[in-house]
Write an enzyme that holds these catalytic residues in place. Structure first.
Site, PDB file in Angstrom:
ATOM      1  N   ALA A 199       3.161   6.030  -2.657  1.00  8.13           N
ATOM      2  CA  ALA A 199       4.350   6.808  -3.002  1.00  8.13           C
ATOM      3  C   ALA A 199       4.494   6.946  -4.515  1.00  8.13           C
ATOM      4  CB  ALA A 199       5.599   6.162  -2.406  1.00  8.13           C
ATOM      5  N   GLY A 201       0.819  -1.218   0.000  1.00  4.45           N
ATOM      6  CA  GLY A 201       0.000   0.000   0.000  1.00  4.45           C
ATOM      7  C   GLY A 201       0.846   1.258   0.000  1.00  4.45           C
ATOM      8  N   CYS A 202       1.917   1.244   0.766  1.00  2.00           N
ATOM      9  CA  CYS A 202       2.780   2.422   0.863  1.00  2.00           C
ATOM     10  C   CYS A 202       3.532   2.658  -0.442  1.00  2.00           C
ATOM     11  CB  CYS A 202       3.750   2.267   2.032  1.00  2.00           C
ATOM     12  SG  CYS A 202       2.902   2.187   3.626  1.00  2.00           S
ATOM     13  N   THR A 203       3.900   1.587  -1.120  1.00  2.11           N
ATOM     14  CA  THR A 203       4.571   1.720  -2.412  1.00  2.11           C
ATOM     15  C   THR A 203       3.610   2.293  -3.445  1.00  2.11           C
ATOM     16  OG1 THR A 203       6.091  -0.076  -1.912  1.00  2.11           O
ATOM     17  CG2 THR A 203       5.775   0.462  -4.245  1.00  2.11           C
TER      18      THR A 203
END
Length: 155
Positions: A49, A44-46
């Site tokens: 970003a 999710g963070c990738t």
């Protein structure tokens, strides 16, 4: 107590992915997109970003800077930036001081276990340092576009 919409955000200083000190006040005169995320290089963070990366020029056109914040280390941030060619700074908040200032360091539950962690959230701070919009506990899909549209239409 967490900062609220309409209030000036207290200045803070964190270290960036290069080990350099970064203050919120360094960006006075620009709109600031401050996004908190749980962990470098997780799915999710990738996605989040990379969505910010892919819209980076659109934010720049609106006089906006993007700053990502997580409790990860400077080294972790460097690897994340290099791997995904992120054109913006990631700030280290290992002590969770800024996360607590924004009320995003919270008790979370996953698979029946409770733990403290970052609740994925984004804050739009105007050129004068006033919090104008908060997106709390967000879903990644479509979020970056919502933040971009807010700046485009409201600031």
């Amino acid at each position: 107590m967490a900062v609220e919409v309409g209030q000036a955000v207290n200045d803070f200083q964190l270290t960036n992915n290069q080990g350099e000190p970064v203050k919120l006040s360094d960006y006075k005169g620009k709109n600031v997109v401050l996004y908190f995320y749980p962990k470098d290089d997780t799915p999710g963070c990738t996605t989040e970003a990379c969505d910010f990366r892919d819209n980076y020029e659109n934010f720049q056109d609106l006089n906006a800077v993007i700053l990502g914040i997580s409790p990860d280390t400077e080294e972790s941030h460097k690897k994340f930036i290099d791997k995904h060619e992120l054109p913006f700074e990631l700030l280290v908040d290992e002590q969770k001081e800024v996360a607590e200032q924004f009320g995003v360091w919270q008790l979370k539950k996953k698979f029946g276990k409770e733990y403290m962690g970052i609740v994925r959230s984004t804050f739009i701070i105007d050129k004068e340092g006033v919090l104008r919009k908060e997106f709390r506990n967000i879903q990644v899909k479509g979020h970056v576009e919502n933040a971009l549209n807010y700046i485009r239409e409201e600031l």
